[in-house]
Design an enzyme around this catalytic site. Structure first.
Site, PDB file in Angstrom:
ATOM      1  N   HIS A 123       7.742   8.099 -12.079  1.00 62.07           N
ATOM      2  CA  HIS A 123       7.528   9.186 -11.114  1.00 62.07           C
ATOM      3  C   HIS A 123       8.549  10.288 -11.423  1.00 62.07           C
ATOM      4  CE1 HIS A 123       7.919  11.108  -7.105  1.00 62.07           C
ATOM      5  NE2 HIS A 123       6.717  10.646  -6.860  1.00 62.07           N
ATOM      6  N   ASP A 200      13.520   1.509  -9.595  1.00 66.06           N
ATOM      7  CA  ASP A 200      12.850   2.296  -8.558  1.00 66.06           C
ATOM      8  C   ASP A 200      11.837   1.362  -7.886  1.00 66.06           C
ATOM      9  OD1 ASP A 200      11.046   3.811  -7.139  1.00 66.06           O
ATOM     10  OD2 ASP A 200      10.808   5.363  -8.663  1.00 66.06           O
ATOM     11  N   GLN A 203       7.339   1.600  -4.946  1.00 71.68           N
ATOM     12  CA  GLN A 203       5.974   1.056  -4.816  1.00 71.68           C
ATOM     13  C   GLN A 203       5.965  -0.468  -4.862  1.00 71.68           C
ATOM     14  OE1 GLN A 203       3.419   2.869  -4.011  1.00 71.68           O
ATOM     15  NE2 GLN A 203       4.137   4.926  -4.483  1.00 71.68           N
ATOM     16  N   LYS A 226       7.092   4.223   2.971  1.00 67.65           N
ATOM     17  CA  LYS A 226       6.053   3.520   2.201  1.00 67.65           C
ATOM     18  C   LYS A 226       5.974   2.054   2.602  1.00 67.65           C
ATOM     19  CE  LYS A 226       6.723   6.374  -1.934  1.00 67.65           C
ATOM     20  NZ  LYS A 226       5.692   7.395  -1.853  1.00 67.65           N
ATOM     21  N   CYS A 364       2.574  13.055  -9.095  1.00 64.15           N
ATOM     22  CA  CYS A 364       3.990  13.263  -9.442  1.00 64.15           C
ATOM     23  C   CYS A 364       4.393  12.400 -10.634  1.00 64.15           C
ATOM     24  CB  CYS A 364       4.918  12.988  -8.256  1.00 64.15           C
ATOM     25  SG  CYS A 364       4.585  14.012  -6.843  1.00 64.15           S
TER      26      CYS A 364
HETATM   27  N1  C6P Z   1       5.331   8.524  -4.624  1.00 64.18           N
HETATM   28  C1  C6P Z   1       2.956   8.840  -4.327  1.00 64.18           C
HETATM   29  O1  C6P Z   1       1.970   9.321  -3.753  1.00 64.18           O
HETATM   30  P1  C6P Z   1      10.108   9.561  -1.900  1.00 64.18           P
HETATM   31  O2  C6P Z   1       9.303  10.823  -1.950  1.00 64.18           O
HETATM   32  O3  C6P Z   1      11.569   9.816  -2.147  1.00 64.18           O
HETATM   33  O4  C6P Z   1       9.854   8.736  -0.688  1.00 64.18           O
HETATM   34  O5  C6P Z   1       9.584   8.654  -3.115  1.00 64.18           O
HETATM   35  C2  C6P Z   1       9.556   9.144  -4.420  1.00 64.18           C
HETATM   36  C3  C6P Z   1       8.925   8.154  -5.339  1.00 64.18           C
HETATM   37  C4  C6P Z   1       9.709   7.539  -6.295  1.00 64.18           C
HETATM   38  N2  C6P Z   1       9.217   6.603  -7.117  1.00 64.18           N
HETATM   39  C5  C6P Z   1       7.936   6.212  -7.051  1.00 64.18           C
HETATM   40  C6  C6P Z   1       7.448   5.146  -7.968  1.00 64.18           C
HETATM   41  C7  C6P Z   1       7.077   6.796  -6.108  1.00 64.18           C
HETATM   42  O6  C6P Z   1       5.809   6.404  -6.047  1.00 64.18           O
HETATM   43  C8  C6P Z   1       7.582   7.807  -5.253  1.00 64.18           C
HETATM   44  C9  C6P Z   1       6.682   8.511  -4.282  1.00 64.18           C
HETATM   45  C10 C6P Z   1       4.320   9.066  -3.732  1.00 64.18           C
HETATM   46  O7  C6P Z   1       2.849   8.171  -5.345  1.00 64.18           O
HETATM   47  C11 C6P Z   1       4.535  10.496  -3.371  1.00 64.18           C
HETATM   48  S1  C6P Z   1       4.593  11.541  -4.771  1.00 64.18           S
END
Ligand code: C6P
Length: 406
Positions: A123, A200, A203, A226, A364
């Site tokens: 991401h 990370d 997910q 999430k 993203c």
């Molecule tokens: N992905 C998606 O629709 P934040 O925005 O900080 O809560 O998470 C960022 C982020 C970081 N790593 C991974 C693997 C992610 O999937 C995400 C967020 C969302 O896939 C929003 S772009």
């Protein structure tokens, strides 16, 4: 434990609403999950009963909100099996957690000519902070390649290490492909070279039981929103010895022990990394989201979601011209696809008219789209409250959309 899907669905008030005159079918859980009433009620309770700043006041309300905030820290500690509660840093989310490591580990300990390994399926949150560091310090990114199924090439990963490798950072589960990476094996490989690893977990945290000590991971990042919790809160786990040698992220209240105009001494962990008033209500209610997940059990959730993923994948295979993007052997909860001759965005718009929420675009993760030579995908991301009937509604909707578009 019995997985009672009817009961679970009634816990999520929003699932009872209509969108565009149809029952909502929510398949955008990778972007954010819906919230159970246990979390929603806890947010209201916080403001009705307890609202006050934390770690500051001697008065009653400040003490009970501080206690509740710290209870969450201990719940997170138990949830990911961290050794110490002060290894849990409360952040705004995954993005901030990764940026803290890039700033506070990267700046002091990574120099010009050093190398950072990330993967081809990251991401943007796990790419851009490292690029910014590289621009500032003159270090370099090395990228673990992936195959056509969207699986990382582990032999190639091994060959990326050199004496200049200073950090490895990769995702547990790809938000664009659904690939579950062999995290433990990859951490062990990095440790053989004496290199720390950030995972990370954005997910993964809502789908897979995490044990940071068993993984021996050095840093682990995730977001509350999430995992059925509030937005504006997340976690950085870090091993005590690493966090202790890192400087603070931001200066301000709460992260200090003593301030004079001559000199400031910093607070101890975890407060050293928590400058300023946090998102108190979200911090507290993240604990309620953890209670909710634990009340059902991650093993039961995973078993249910895996079955649903298999069902959805097999039903989607009926669609003529569909191409799945991400066909790894180990997958979790995400199905990305394109259909010959149709733009993903157009499919998303028509599904929305039918009350079905999916995400379309690059998610993203633009380098993933580039690797597959596509502008974007339609992404169906599952949560524990989704059902086979909803998958059937998606298939019907998709067939209708394609009839109109082709
Ligand atoms: N992905 C998606 O629709 P934040 O925005 O900080 O809560 O998470 C960022 C982020 C970081 N790593 C991974 C693997 C992610 O999937 C995400 C967020 C969302 O896939 C929003 S772009």
């Amino acid at each position: 434990m019995i997985f009672d899907i009817e009961k679970i669905r009634t816990d999520f008030p929003i699932l009872g609403r209509e969108v565009n005159g149809r029952p909502l079918v929510y398949f955008d859980n990778g972007a954010t999950t819906q919230k159970p009433k246990q979390v929603i009620d806890a947010i209201t309770r916080y403001y009705a009963d307890m609202n006050s700043n934390v770690h500051r006041g001697v008065h009653y309300l400040s003490q009970i909100s501080t206690d509740a905030f710290e209870v969450t820290r201990r719940k997170v500690q138990a949830f990911i099996h961290a050794k110490h509660e002060h290894e849990i840093i409360i952040t705004k989310g995954t993005t901030e957690a990764i940026n803290i490591v890039a700033s506070c580990y990267g700046r002091p300990f990574i120099d010009a000519g050093d190398e950072i390994i990330i993967s081809a399926m990251e991401h943007h949150s796990n790419i851009v902070p490292w690029q910014m560091l590289c621009d500032e310090k003159g270090c370099k990114l090395r990228i673990i390649p992936m195959n056509d199924n969207g699986e990382l090439a582990i032999e190639a990963y091994k060959s990326l290490f050199s004496e200049r490798t200073k950090l490895v950072s990769f995702t547990y589960v790809s938000n664009a492909l659904g690939t579950v990476n062999p995290v433990k094996e990859m951490i062990d490989i990095a440790h053989e070279h004496g290199v720390p690893v950030l995972v990370d977990g954005a997910q993964a945290i809502q789908h897979v039981a995490i044990d940071v000590q068993a993984l021996d991971v050095d840093f682990f990042a995730f977001s509350g929103h999430k995992m059925y919790g509030p937005t504006g809160v997340g976690v950085l786990y870090g091993k005590e010895e690493l966090l202790n040698k890192m400087p603070p992220y931001q200066g301000g209240g709460d992260m200090i022990k003593d301030v004079t105009f001559e000199k400031t001494t910093y607070n101890e962990l975890p407060f050293k990394f928590e400058a300023g008033t946090p998102n108190i209500e979200a911090g507290i209610c993240l604990g309620d989201a953890i209670d909710y997940i634990e009340g059902i059990g991650l093993d039961a959730i995973k078993a249910y979601e895996d079955e649903l993923l298999a069902y959805a994948t097999s039903r989607l295979s009926e669609i003529e011209g569909i191409r799945f993007i991400g066909t790894a052997e180990q997958k979790s909860s995400v199905i990305s696809f394109v259909v010959d001759g149709v733009h993903p965005y157009d499919i998303g718009v028509i599904l929305d008219k039918l009350g079905i929420a999916v995400r379309t675009g690059h998610h993203c993760a633009q380098p993933v789209m580039d690797a597959f030579d596509i502008p974007g995908t339609v992404r169906v991301s599952l949560a524990m409250y989704n059902t086979k009937e909803e998958v059937d509604a998606l298939i019907e909707g998709l067939k209708r959309a394609l009839n109109m578009l082709l």
